[in-house]
Design a protein around this motif. Structure first.
Motif, PDB file in Angstrom:
ATOM      1  N   GLY A  71       0.827  -1.211   0.000  1.00  0.00           N
ATOM      2  CA  GLY A  71       0.000   0.000   0.000  1.00  0.00           C
ATOM      3  C   GLY A  71       0.854   1.252   0.000  1.00  0.00           C
ATOM      4  N   LEU A  72       1.924   1.239   0.815  1.00  0.00           N
ATOM      5  CA  LEU A  72       2.846   2.376   0.828  1.00  0.00           C
ATOM      6  C   LEU A  72       3.538   2.522  -0.523  1.00  0.00           C
ATOM      7  N   LEU A  73       3.863   1.398  -1.152  1.00  0.00           N
ATOM      8  CA  LEU A  73       4.463   1.430  -2.489  1.00  0.00           C
ATOM      9  C   LEU A  73       3.528   2.113  -3.482  1.00  0.00           C
ATOM     10  N   ALA A  74       2.240   1.779  -3.407  1.00  0.00           N
ATOM     11  CA  ALA A  74       1.276   2.405  -4.306  1.00  0.00           C
ATOM     12  C   ALA A  74       1.206   3.915  -4.077  1.00  0.00           C
ATOM     13  N   VAL A  75       1.237   4.308  -2.791  1.00  0.00           N
ATOM     14  CA  VAL A  75       1.219   5.739  -2.468  1.00  0.00           C
ATOM     15  C   VAL A  75       2.458   6.426  -3.032  1.00  0.00           C
ATOM     16  N   LEU A  76       3.616   5.784  -2.879  1.00  0.00           N
ATOM     17  CA  LEU A  76       4.864   6.379  -3.358  1.00  0.00           C
ATOM     18  C   LEU A  76       4.891   6.478  -4.880  1.00  0.00           C
ATOM     19  N   VAL A  77       4.427   5.435  -5.551  1.00  0.00           N
ATOM     20  CA  VAL A  77       4.401   5.460  -7.024  1.00  0.00           C
ATOM     21  C   VAL A  77       3.490   6.573  -7.515  1.00  0.00           C
ATOM     22  N   ALA A  78       2.303   6.677  -6.900  1.00  0.00           N
ATOM     23  CA  ALA A  78       1.382   7.753  -7.291  1.00  0.00           C
ATOM     24  C   ALA A  78       1.993   9.115  -7.028  1.00  0.00           C
ATOM     25  N   SER A  79       2.677   9.235  -5.891  1.00  0.00           N
ATOM     26  CA  SER A  79       3.293  10.510  -5.549  1.00  0.00           C
ATOM     27  C   SER A  79       4.430  10.857  -6.492  1.00  0.00           C
ATOM     28  N   TYR A  80       5.276   9.882  -6.780  1.00  0.00           N
ATOM     29  CA  TYR A  80       6.424  10.180  -7.650  1.00  0.00           C
ATOM     30  C   TYR A  80       6.014  10.382  -9.103  1.00  0.00           C
ATOM     31  N   ARG A  81       4.872   9.848  -9.507  1.00  0.00           N
ATOM     32  CA  ARG A  81       4.328  10.215 -10.825  1.00  0.00           C
ATOM     33  C   ARG A  81       4.023  11.709 -10.850  1.00  0.00           C
ATOM     34  N   GLN A  82       3.473  12.209  -9.739  1.00  0.00           N
ATOM     35  CA  GLN A  82       3.181  13.638  -9.645  1.00  0.00           C
ATOM     36  C   GLN A  82       4.474  14.455  -9.581  1.00  0.00           C
ATOM     37  N   VAL A  83       5.480  13.924  -8.872  1.00  0.00           N
ATOM     38  CA  VAL A  83       6.766  14.627  -8.791  1.00  0.00           C
ATOM     39  C   VAL A  83       7.397  14.733 -10.178  1.00  0.00           C
ATOM     40  N   VAL A 137       8.473  13.256 -19.546  1.00  0.00           N
ATOM     41  CA  VAL A 137       7.586  13.061 -18.394  1.00  0.00           C
ATOM     42  C   VAL A 137       6.750  11.809 -18.575  1.00  0.00           C
ATOM     43  N   ARG A 138       6.178  11.644 -19.764  1.00  0.00           N
ATOM     44  CA  ARG A 138       5.306  10.493 -19.984  1.00  0.00           C
ATOM     45  C   ARG A 138       6.087   9.179 -19.892  1.00  0.00           C
ATOM     46  N   ARG A 139       7.280   9.158 -20.476  1.00  0.00           N
ATOM     47  CA  ARG A 139       8.075   7.922 -20.432  1.00  0.00           C
ATOM     48  C   ARG A 139       8.497   7.594 -18.998  1.00  0.00           C
ATOM     49  N   ALA A 140       8.922   8.605 -18.256  1.00  0.00           N
ATOM     50  CA  ALA A 140       9.328   8.367 -16.872  1.00  0.00           C
ATOM     51  C   ALA A 140       8.142   7.901 -16.023  1.00  0.00           C
ATOM     52  N   GLN A 141       6.956   8.478 -16.254  1.00  0.00           N
ATOM     53  CA  GLN A 141       5.770   8.059 -15.503  1.00  0.00           C
ATOM     54  C   GLN A 141       5.396   6.615 -15.812  1.00  0.00           C
ATOM     55  N   ARG A 142       5.511   6.240 -17.089  1.00  0.00           N
ATOM     56  CA  ARG A 142       5.211   4.856 -17.451  1.00  0.00           C
ATOM     57  C   ARG A 142       6.175   3.894 -16.774  1.00  0.00           C
ATOM     58  N   ALA A 143       7.448   4.255 -16.776  1.00  0.00           N
ATOM     59  CA  ALA A 143       8.445   3.405 -16.120  1.00  0.00           C
ATOM     60  C   ALA A 143       8.169   3.304 -14.621  1.00  0.00           C
ATOM     61  N   GLU A 144       7.761   4.411 -14.001  1.00  0.00           N
ATOM     62  CA  GLU A 144       7.446   4.415 -12.561  1.00  0.00           C
ATOM     63  C   GLU A 144       6.281   3.490 -12.252  1.00  0.00           C
ATOM     64  N   VAL A 145       5.224   3.561 -13.052  1.00  0.00           N
ATOM     65  CA  VAL A 145       4.051   2.701 -12.840  1.00  0.00           C
ATOM     66  C   VAL A 145       4.420   1.238 -13.059  1.00  0.00           C
ATOM     67  N   ALA A 146       5.208   0.972 -14.121  1.00  0.00           N
ATOM     68  CA  ALA A 146       5.622  -0.405 -14.393  1.00  0.00           C
ATOM     69  C   ALA A 146       6.452  -0.959 -13.242  1.00  0.00           C
ATOM     70  N   LEU A 147       7.354  -0.134 -12.706  1.00  0.00           N
ATOM     71  CA  LEU A 147       8.168  -0.554 -11.570  1.00  0.00           C
ATOM     72  C   LEU A 147       7.282  -0.887 -10.376  1.00  0.00           C
ATOM     73  N   GLY A 148       6.335   0.004 -10.062  1.00  0.00           N
ATOM     74  CA  GLY A 148       5.443  -0.234  -8.930  1.00  0.00           C
ATOM     75  C   GLY A 148       4.625  -1.503  -9.093  1.00  0.00           C
ATOM     76  N   ALA A 149       4.113  -1.727 -10.318  1.00  0.00           N
ATOM     77  CA  ALA A 149       3.281  -2.911 -10.555  1.00  0.00           C
ATOM     78  C   ALA A 149       4.092  -4.194 -10.417  1.00  0.00           C
ATOM     79  N   VAL A 150       5.262  -4.243 -11.063  1.00  0.00           N
ATOM     80  CA  VAL A 150       6.071  -5.461 -11.026  1.00  0.00           C
ATOM     81  C   VAL A 150       6.572  -5.719  -9.608  1.00  0.00           C
ATOM     82  N   LEU A 151       7.058  -4.679  -8.948  1.00  0.00           N
ATOM     83  CA  LEU A 151       7.582  -4.847  -7.589  1.00  0.00           C
ATOM     84  C   LEU A 151       6.469  -5.263  -6.631  1.00  0.00           C
ATOM     85  N   GLY A 152       5.302  -4.638  -6.744  1.00  0.00           N
ATOM     86  CA  GLY A 152       4.179  -4.982  -5.876  1.00  0.00           C
ATOM     87  C   GLY A 152       3.738  -6.422  -6.053  1.00  0.00           C
TER      88      GLY A 152
END
Length: 613
Positions: free
Chosen positions: A74-86, A250-265
């Motif tokens: 859950g914290l990972l999901a929060v961090l991924v969502a937050s870092y997408r915004q960052v 921005v879009r490429r970095a956000q996609r990579a961030e989401v992919a990282l969160g999904a695979v790691l989770g």
């Protein structure tokens, strides 16, 4: 090479030309391979960290493995969502440093930067030692050479990164894919098994399950949560390195961030489910991941594939730091908190000075620890939680300032993340304080003080140079060029030619010492000078002491005082040999004279290099 000339009265374009060379930047996939190795590899020790803490409460404690992992997910999901915004809010990279600088002030941003710098450096050392430890576990005869193996791996990773971040991504994408696929297959097969297919890996090893089990209290669960959060290190790396991605960055970095969160989770939750399903108990000398591979796939070739993939990925997970830290150092240098050399880029979009600095400091840590992982682990992951917390608090301020559509939900999301990561930072620091975490508590303020010292120095230099202000128009002043000489040669001729081109008046000076040999040499020089008659006077400076720099500096000061308003330049002729080793043959008089003149006068110094082929 392109040349831009700005004519008087013309105004340069406000926008700098776009960087059209995108070949040396990352796609979402290569960004995932280059910058997420740290996070991916953390599944090898994150679940184990949870299990080892809960083992203090016996079998009952191990029953909480899945709930604790779900909280971390859950914290990972929060961090991924937050870092997408960052990533969207700060496309120049920098992560928590950039967020804090914009919304929490310079001092807080420097705390975030110092924490990230320490974490990146420690990540390299921990990753390399952990990978080599896995190798020496398989081949015990290499244990005595573990330090040299660590340094060799570090040299390999550094060399690959000096070739460019895209090159490193291409090299590391295969082991990353092998590891991720292997773990996902392990999870998928294990979910269809009702009992372990093999327990050979754990056979004969002592269980670390506590015999006198304690109660499962909130403090134990909190400690397990904090220990398991080591699996979240590396989540911020993508936000730190947004400029390394191809457009649209921005879009490429956000996609990579989401992919990282999904695979790691998926991997964290899947492994936790299998731990509960197989009622796994931690044992000494065998990792939890190895036991799961044994239980799910059997003690066969698939088991060894996962072990070797884990070993390789742990060693290569240091690459996350080589992708993220140089960009952070560039931002610090841009803001005058580090030497400007860290902002320079070489070919292939490489911040080579940042890469080399990281390699040197990491090598020093490896030598200090003797290549032992346990010496470094207590220092690891504290800095990243500090950065997480600062970034979350900064994003709360960001949304409160904007108050756009849906801002309350975003504030709640980042506020929850700030509380969770803040608590984790406190718990991890307290739990590891006596084991060496006190070094981080000391190192962070020292780094912040260093940043501020550098910033103050640049501020004083900028004030003296009048940076940011339009200077007065240039004007011509009378100039005097003083040339130190010791004999007649082609070097003397070249020096006087250059001096005559630079100044209105040229004077040659030579230093004479009182001993007979030196007086004879000076007499010969004066005689030859008169015979040559170059049209430049030769001034003889007598010095009772065997020194060259001070008499020349005193003469320069007297000449400047005698002619106020005259620009005095000291032109020092020096030989530049063809071979590097031949520089050892020089007497270094030029450097001595330059140092003395620079120390004692305000004269300009020009060192003329005459190449000898």
């Amino acid at each position: 090479m392109s040349v831009l000339t700005i004519e008087p009265g013309a105004t340069p374009a406000d926008e700098e030309p776009p960087d059209t060379d995108e070949r040396h930047r990352l796609t979402a996939l290569t960004g995932l391979a280059a910058l997420s190795l740290d996070a991916m590899a953390s599944v090898a020790y994150g679940p184990e960290a949870i299990v080892l803490v809960l083992a203090a409460a016996g079998a009952q404690g191990l029953g909480f493995t899945l709930p604790v992992t779900l909280a971390i997910a859950g914290l990972l999901a929060v961090l991924v969502a937050s870092y997408r915004q960052v990533i969207a809010a700060f496309p120049d990279g920098g992560g928590s440093y950039a967020v804090a600088r914009a919304h929490l002030g310079a001092r807080t941003s420097l705390v975030a930067a110092a924490s990230l710098v320490l974490d990146y450096v420690l990540n390299v050392a921990v990753a390399v030692t952990a990978g080599v430890a896995a190798l020496t576990s398989a081949f015990p005869e290499l244990y005595g050479e573990r330090l040299w193996l660590c340094l060799a791996v570090l040299v390999l990773i550094t060399g690959v990164n000096l070739r460019g971040i895209v090159e490193s991504a291409r090299v590391f994408i295969v082991p990353t894919a092998v590891f991720v696929v292997s773990v996902l297959v392990l999870i998928a097969v294990g979910l269809f098994r009702s009992a372990p297919v093999s327990t050979v890996a754990a056979a004969g090893h002592a269980s670390v399950l506590a015999g006198n089990a304690t109660t499962v209290g909130a403090l134990l669960l909190l400690k397990a949560f904090a220990s398991g959060c080591s699996a979240l290190t590396g989540v911020e790396a993508l936000a730190n390195a947004v400029p390394s991605f191809r457009v649209p960055r921005v879009r490429r970095a956000q996609r990579a961030e989401v992919a990282l969160g999904a695979v790691l989770g998926v991997m964290l939750i899947g492994l936790s489910v299998l731990i509960s399903r197989f009622h796994l108990q931690p044992v000494a000398g065998v990792t939890v991941l190895a036991q799961l591979a044994d239980a799910s796939l059997g003690h066969n070739w698939a088991f060894y594939v996962i072990q070797f993939a884990t070993m390789i990925l742990l060693a290569l997970s240091a690459n996350t730091s080589f992708g993220g830290l140089p960009v952070l150092l560039k931002l610090l240098a841009r803001d005058n908190y580090l030497p400007h050399v860290f902002a320079l880029k070489a070919d292939r979009q490489v911040h080579r000075h940042g890469v080399l600095a990281l390699a040197v400091v990491s090598a020093a840590l490896l030598v200090f620890s003797g290549g032992d992982t346990n010496t470094l682990v207590p220092l690891f992951a504290i800095g990243v939680f500090i950065g997480f917390t600062i970034a979350q608090v900064g994003m709360v301020r960001h949304w409160c300032g904007e108050r756009g559509r849906g801002w309350r939900g975003r504030v709640a999301l980042n506020g929850l993340g700030a509380v969770l990561t803040g608590v984790s930072a406190v718990v991890v620091t307290a739990a590891k304080f006596a084991d060496g975490a006190w070094l981080i508590v000391i190192a962070v303020p020292l780094l912040v003080a260093t940043f501020e010292t550098v910033h103050g120095a640049y501020g004083r230099i900028g004030e003296r140079l009048g940076l940011g202000r339009i200077p007065e128009p240039p004007h011509r002043a009378r100039s005097l060029v003083i040339v130190p000489v010791s004999n007649l040669s082609r070097l003397t001729v070249e020096a006087l030619n250059a001096a005559a081109s630079l100044g209105d008046e040229v004077r040659a000076v030579t230093v004479c010492h009182p001993d007979a040999e030196d007086r004879a040499h000076t007499h010969t020089l004066a005689r030859d000078w008169a015979q040559w008659d170059p049209g430049v006077p030769l001034v003889q400076l007598t010095s009772e002491r065997r020194t060259v720099g001070r008499p020349i500096a005193e003469y320069v000061a007297e000449a400047a005082a005698a002619e106020p308003g005259t620009r005095v330049t000291v032109l020092i002729p020096e030989v530049e040999p063809d071979r590097l080793w031949q520089r050892l043959l020089q007497n270094q008089r030029g450097a001595v004279v330059a140092h003395a003149v620079r120390r004692d006068t305000d004269a300009a110094i020009c060192r003329l290099r005459f190449r000898v082929y």
